[in-house]
Design an enzyme around this catalytic site. Structure first.
Site, short mmCIF file in Angstrom:
data_model
loop_
_atom_site.label_atom_id
_atom_site.label_comp_id
_atom_site.label_asym_id
_atom_site.label_seq_id
_atom_site.Cartn_x
_atom_site.Cartn_y
_atom_site.Cartn_z
N ASP A 1 0.81 -1.22 0.00
CA ASP A 1 0.00 0.00 0.00
C ASP A 1 0.85 1.27 0.00
OD1 ASP A 1 -2.51 1.20 -0.14
OD2 ASP A 1 -2.66 1.46 2.02
N ASP B 1 -4.25 -3.93 -5.44
CA ASP B 1 -3.65 -2.58 -5.58
C ASP B 1 -2.16 -2.62 -5.91
OD1 ASP B 1 -6.12 -1.54 -5.00
OD2 ASP B 1 -5.60 -0.84 -2.99
N ASP C 1 -12.00 0.60 5.61
CA ASP C 1 -10.90 0.85 4.68
C ASP C 1 -9.75 1.59 5.34
OD1 ASP C 1 -12.28 -0.22 2.42
OD2 ASP C 1 -13.42 1.64 2.25
#
Length: 331
Positions: A119, A159, A304
């Site tokens: 991330d 991601d 999230d």
């Protein structure tokens, strides 16, 4: 003493039964369903989900309990992280999921989420260093191969590819993901790498990133089934189907899965705990020549990150669970 015809017949029948048993055992070891995911695919709804835990903790008869109970019953992918499932316990975790899947006549579906610099320092920052990541993903691969009869589905590092150009580590990320694919790959394991979503990278750019991992991870045969879109996001299903087709048009035979866990109201442009969202279509309800099917991948009800009033990433958020299920759960 001569053998009677009756004895010969019994021995022949016994031999046939033994052969059938051996064949059945081989089929079980190789996986009862080597077919890829498709419309009608059912994945396990684990009793160890945060939704199940929340349902036991909420006040009886409360909206929070009703929402948690509903969500706990929905087949949803299970996220494996090195923080929650380190290398010495992740195999046992997968064995437990496989047992649940067999009881439910379902398939194991896991999200592998432990990449180095995961991330890029965002809300879900963390992950392992390079060597530890290789060891961890190989342990996961060993456990999935032992559960081959559940025809496991792997969502590999959401991601990771779509963020790589922004993070400035495309080459490093491709190498890390191809090493993970090598450790996870098996005849009955279906691997999908990150494919972003329809409001992120252009199809050609996304396809190039996927193609780099596909080429780097190939052995004698291709090791990935395709890519996954809309993980933890909210884009409408029709938009994601169109995007998956556009991306696949630049690739040679790769397929897609779409996350529909929270896209029932579409996107408002926010990605972190946007208000007013709804759960989407149940998994296994769509499929065509490119999109294998849809699944619930990001568990609805889990935050999230600490934005829009939510707790830290991955924590259960009762208010969000109630809001997401307001059209499907009666008061």
């Amino acid at each position: 003493m001569p053998t009677s015809r009756r004895t010969i017949t019994i021995l022949a029948i016994t031999g046939v039964v033994a052969v059938v048993a051996v064949v059945a055992a081989v089929v079980l070891l190789r996986g009862q369903s080597p077919e890829p995911p498709a419309r009608g695919t059912k994945i396990v709804a684990s009793a160890l989900s945060k939704a199940t835990d929340a349902a036991t903790r909420a006040a009886d008869g409360s909206p929070e309990q009703s929402a948690a109970k509903y969500l706990s019953a929905q087949p949803t992918a299970v996220w494996l992280t090195p923080e929650g499932d380190p290398v010495d316990v992740v195999g046992e975790r997968i064995a437990g999921l496989a047992a649940e899947a067999r009881d439910q006549s379902a398939r194991v579906a896991v999200v592998v989420y432990g990449l180095p610099e995961r991330d890029c320092g965002g809300h879900s920052a963390g992950g392992l260093d390079g060597d530890a990541y290789v060891e961890w993903t190989r342990a996961i691969g060993d456990a999935l191969r032992a559960a081959a009869d559940t025809a496991p589905i792997v969502i590999l590092e959401p991601d990771s590819l779509a963020l790589a150009p922004e993070c400035g580590n495309v080459d490093e990320r491709v190498e890390q993901l191809s090493d993970a694919v090598e450790g996870l790959a098996a005849e009955s394991t279906w691997i999908y790498v990150d494919g972003g979503h329809s409001d992120w990278l252009a199809p050609a750019e996304m396809a190039d990133l996927i193609d780099q991992v596909d080429r780097a991870s190939r052995g004698e045969d291709r090791r990935i089934r395709g890519f996954v879109t809309n993980v933890s996001n909210f884009e409408m299903t029709d938009d994601e189907v169109a995007y998956a087709h556009d991306v696949a048009g630049y690739l040679d035979g790769l397929h897609a899965i779409i996350d529909t866990g929270r896209n029932g109201a579409g996107s408002n442009g926010e990605w972190c705990n946007p208000p007013g969202r709804l759960v989407g279509e149940p998994g296994g309800t769509i499929g065509d020549d490119v999109v294998d099917t849809n699944l619930w991948i990001k568990p609805p009800g889990e935050s999230d990150g600490d934005c829009n009033g939510g707790p830290s990433a991955g924590r259960w958020w009762p208010e969000a669970a109630v809001e997401l299920t307001r059209d499907v759960v009666s008061d």
